[in-house]
Design a protein around this motif. Structure first.
Motif, PDB file in Angstrom:
ATOM      1  N   ASP A   6      -4.690  26.306  10.676  1.00 23.36           N
ATOM      2  CA  ASP A   6      -3.895  25.163  11.103  1.00 23.36           C
ATOM      3  C   ASP A   6      -2.731  25.655  11.948  1.00 23.36           C
ATOM      4  O   ASP A   6      -2.107  26.656  11.623  1.00 23.36           O
ATOM      5  CB  ASP A   6      -3.396  24.431   9.849  1.00 23.36           C
ATOM      6  CG  ASP A   6      -2.839  23.065  10.112  1.00 23.36           C
ATOM      7  OD1 ASP A   6      -1.855  22.978  10.879  1.00 23.36           O
ATOM      8  OD2 ASP A   6      -3.358  22.099   9.540  1.00 23.36           O
ATOM      9  N   SER A  10       0.190  18.667  12.547  1.00 23.60           N
ATOM     10  CA  SER A  10      -0.063  17.306  12.056  1.00 23.60           C
ATOM     11  C   SER A  10       1.098  16.809  11.205  1.00 23.60           C
ATOM     12  O   SER A  10       1.778  17.586  10.530  1.00 23.60           O
ATOM     13  CB  SER A  10      -1.363  17.243  11.254  1.00 23.60           C
ATOM     14  OG  SER A  10      -1.179  17.789   9.975  1.00 23.60           O
ATOM     15  N   GLU A  12       0.942  15.133   8.502  1.00 24.74           N
ATOM     16  CA  GLU A  12       0.677  15.335   7.071  1.00 24.74           C
ATOM     17  C   GLU A  12       1.087  16.735   6.633  1.00 24.74           C
ATOM     18  O   GLU A  12       1.717  16.911   5.587  1.00 24.74           O
ATOM     19  CB  GLU A  12      -0.813  15.128   6.752  1.00 24.74           C
ATOM     20  CG  GLU A  12      -1.324  13.734   7.002  1.00 24.74           C
ATOM     21  CD  GLU A  12      -1.938  13.556   8.391  1.00 24.74           C
ATOM     22  OE1 GLU A  12      -2.638  12.554   8.584  1.00 24.74           O
ATOM     23  OE2 GLU A  12      -1.720  14.403   9.280  1.00 24.74           O
ATOM     24  N   VAL A  13       0.720  17.726   7.437  1.00 26.82           N
ATOM     25  CA  VAL A  13       1.055  19.114   7.096  1.00 26.82           C
ATOM     26  C   VAL A  13       2.566  19.315   7.150  1.00 26.82           C
ATOM     27  O   VAL A  13       3.154  19.903   6.239  1.00 26.82           O
ATOM     28  CB  VAL A  13       0.314  20.093   8.030  1.00 26.82           C
ATOM     29  CG1 VAL A  13       0.847  21.507   7.879  1.00 26.82           C
ATOM     30  CG2 VAL A  13      -1.184  20.057   7.746  1.00 26.82           C
ATOM     31  N   LEU A  16       4.179  17.839   4.110  1.00 25.04           N
ATOM     32  CA  LEU A  16       3.968  18.648   2.910  1.00 25.04           C
ATOM     33  C   LEU A  16       4.889  19.870   2.932  1.00 25.04           C
ATOM     34  O   LEU A  16       5.483  20.226   1.907  1.00 25.04           O
ATOM     35  CB  LEU A  16       2.503  19.080   2.798  1.00 25.04           C
ATOM     36  CG  LEU A  16       2.144  19.878   1.544  1.00 25.04           C
ATOM     37  CD1 LEU A  16       2.382  19.064   0.273  1.00 25.04           C
ATOM     38  CD2 LEU A  16       0.686  20.344   1.618  1.00 25.04           C
ATOM     39  N   SER A  50      -4.622  24.939   6.133  1.00 24.35           N
ATOM     40  CA  SER A  50      -4.480  23.683   5.395  1.00 24.35           C
ATOM     41  C   SER A  50      -5.830  23.385   4.754  1.00 24.35           C
ATOM     42  O   SER A  50      -6.883  23.799   5.249  1.00 24.35           O
ATOM     43  CB  SER A  50      -4.041  22.541   6.311  1.00 24.35           C
ATOM     44  OG  SER A  50      -4.941  22.365   7.386  1.00 24.35           O
ATOM     45  N   TRP A  52      -8.346  20.363   3.158  1.00 26.81           N
ATOM     46  CA  TRP A  52      -8.612  18.932   3.301  1.00 26.81           C
ATOM     47  C   TRP A  52      -9.826  18.526   2.476  1.00 26.81           C
ATOM     48  O   TRP A  52     -10.763  19.307   2.312  1.00 26.81           O
ATOM     49  CB  TRP A  52      -8.876  18.601   4.767  1.00 26.81           C
ATOM     50  CG  TRP A  52      -7.732  18.950   5.657  1.00 26.81           C
ATOM     51  CD1 TRP A  52      -7.432  20.186   6.171  1.00 26.81           C
ATOM     52  CD2 TRP A  52      -6.708  18.072   6.118  1.00 26.81           C
ATOM     53  NE1 TRP A  52      -6.285  20.117   6.931  1.00 26.81           N
ATOM     54  CE2 TRP A  52      -5.830  18.835   6.921  1.00 26.81           C
ATOM     55  CE3 TRP A  52      -6.461  16.712   5.949  1.00 26.81           C
ATOM     56  CZ2 TRP A  52      -4.717  18.278   7.541  1.00 26.81           C
ATOM     57  CZ3 TRP A  52      -5.351  16.164   6.569  1.00 26.81           C
ATOM     58  CH2 TRP A  52      -4.497  16.939   7.355  1.00 26.81           C
ATOM     59  N   GLU A  56      -8.155  13.907   3.630  1.00 27.67           N
ATOM     60  CA  GLU A  56      -6.832  13.922   3.005  1.00 27.67           C
ATOM     61  C   GLU A  56      -6.373  15.353   2.777  1.00 27.67           C
ATOM     62  O   GLU A  56      -7.132  16.191   2.286  1.00 27.67           O
ATOM     63  CB  GLU A  56      -6.887  13.172   1.667  1.00 27.67           C
ATOM     64  CG  GLU A  56      -5.536  12.935   1.064  1.00 27.67           C
ATOM     65  CD  GLU A  56      -5.607  12.067  -0.195  1.00 27.67           C
ATOM     66  OE1 GLU A  56      -4.635  12.104  -0.961  1.00 27.67           O
ATOM     67  OE2 GLU A  56      -6.607  11.357  -0.399  1.00 27.67           O
ATOM     68  N   LEU A  57      -5.124  15.643   3.138  1.00 28.52           N
ATOM     69  CA  LEU A  57      -4.543  16.964   2.937  1.00 28.52           C
ATOM     70  C   LEU A  57      -4.379  17.231   1.446  1.00 28.52           C
ATOM     71  O   LEU A  57      -3.765  16.435   0.736  1.00 28.52           O
ATOM     72  CB  LEU A  57      -3.186  17.040   3.643  1.00 28.52           C
ATOM     73  CG  LEU A  57      -2.421  18.357   3.522  1.00 28.52           C
ATOM     74  CD1 LEU A  57      -3.170  19.503   4.197  1.00 28.52           C
ATOM     75  CD2 LEU A  57      -1.027  18.202   4.128  1.00 28.52           C
ATOM     76  N   THR A  58      -4.928  18.356   0.978  1.00 31.50           N
ATOM     77  CA  THR A  58      -4.809  18.702  -0.439  1.00 31.50           C
ATOM     78  C   THR A  58      -3.839  19.844  -0.689  1.00 31.50           C
ATOM     79  O   THR A  58      -3.329  19.997  -1.791  1.00 31.50           O
ATOM     80  CB  THR A  58      -6.186  19.061  -1.035  1.00 31.50           C
ATOM     81  OG1 THR A  58      -6.724  20.186  -0.331  1.00 31.50           O
ATOM     82  CG2 THR A  58      -7.148  17.892  -0.956  1.00 31.50           C
ATOM     83  N   CYS A  60      -1.828  23.760   1.207  1.00 32.41           N
ATOM     84  CA  CYS A  60      -1.699  24.720   2.299  1.00 32.41           C
ATOM     85  C   CYS A  60      -1.288  26.078   1.742  1.00 32.41           C
ATOM     86  O   CYS A  60      -0.870  26.203   0.595  1.00 32.41           O
ATOM     87  CB  CYS A  60      -0.682  24.240   3.326  1.00 32.41           C
ATOM     88  SG  CYS A  60       1.007  24.071   2.703  1.00 32.41           S
ATOM     89  N   SER A  79      -0.637  19.413  -2.515  1.00 29.58           N
ATOM     90  CA  SER A  79      -0.170  18.042  -2.361  1.00 29.58           C
ATOM     91  C   SER A  79       0.061  17.436  -3.742  1.00 29.58           C
ATOM     92  O   SER A  79      -0.745  17.640  -4.656  1.00 29.58           O
ATOM     93  CB  SER A  79      -1.212  17.223  -1.601  1.00 29.58           C
ATOM     94  OG  SER A  79      -0.917  15.855  -1.683  1.00 29.58           O
TER      95      SER A  79
END
Length: 156
Positions: A6, A10, A12-13, A16, A50, A52, A56-58, A60, A79
């Motif tokens: 990654d 993003s 989302e990242v 987080l 990352s 996923w 959905e991001l879980t 990193c 996450s």
């Protein structure tokens, strides 16, 4: 779960990672926070992944090259919606495998000494990490613990 390299772009990242940095401020004094910010994770010596699942991001994690035989784990974060689902373990195993592929003989990390970091320390212990002295540019700090994994042992 799909783990991808990654480039930390993003929303989302970034959210987080901001949560990760904020949680550090709740448990550690500023001088004991060693988490990398977004720009730090984009440096050439750092590889960031990352994880996923179903879009959905879980979680990193990152691997920072200290030298051609020694890497450091950075920015391990699950996450909040995916805690206790094995995300951190899968990411950590992925990072260990990458460190071995790179030919590293040692993989180290710094984490907090407070109770909030106990689940992370237990995971590292289960995967063979042992407590050690400060490495690289770190110094003794009552708010930090240091751990290392010898990658040249066949049991790892």
């Amino acid at each position: 779960m799909k783990i991808i390299i990654d480039h930390v772009t993003s929303k989302e990242v970034i959210a987080l990672l901001e949560d990760h940095l904020h949680s550090m401020t709740l448990h550690s004094p500023p001088e004991s926070i060693h988490a990398l910010d977004v720009e730090g994770l984009r440096k050439p010596e750092v590889t960031f992944w990352s994880a996923w699942e179903d879009g959905e991001l879980t979680g990193c994690g990152a691997l920072k090259e200290l030298d051609n035989k020694h890497g450091e784990i950075k920015s391990m974060k699950t996450s909040p919606h995916h805690l206790r689902k094995g995300v951190a373990k899968k990411l950590l195993l992925h990072i260990i495998a990458e460190a071995k592929n790179r030919g590293y003989s040692r993989l180290s990390l710094e984490t907090g000494s407070m109770d909030a970091f106990l689940p992370a320390k237990r995971l590292y212990e289960r995967l063979g990490f042992e407590y050690c002295e400060p490495f690289s540019d770190y110094e003794e700090d009552p708010n930090s613990v240091f751990m290392t994994l010898n990658l040249e042992q066949p049991s790892v």
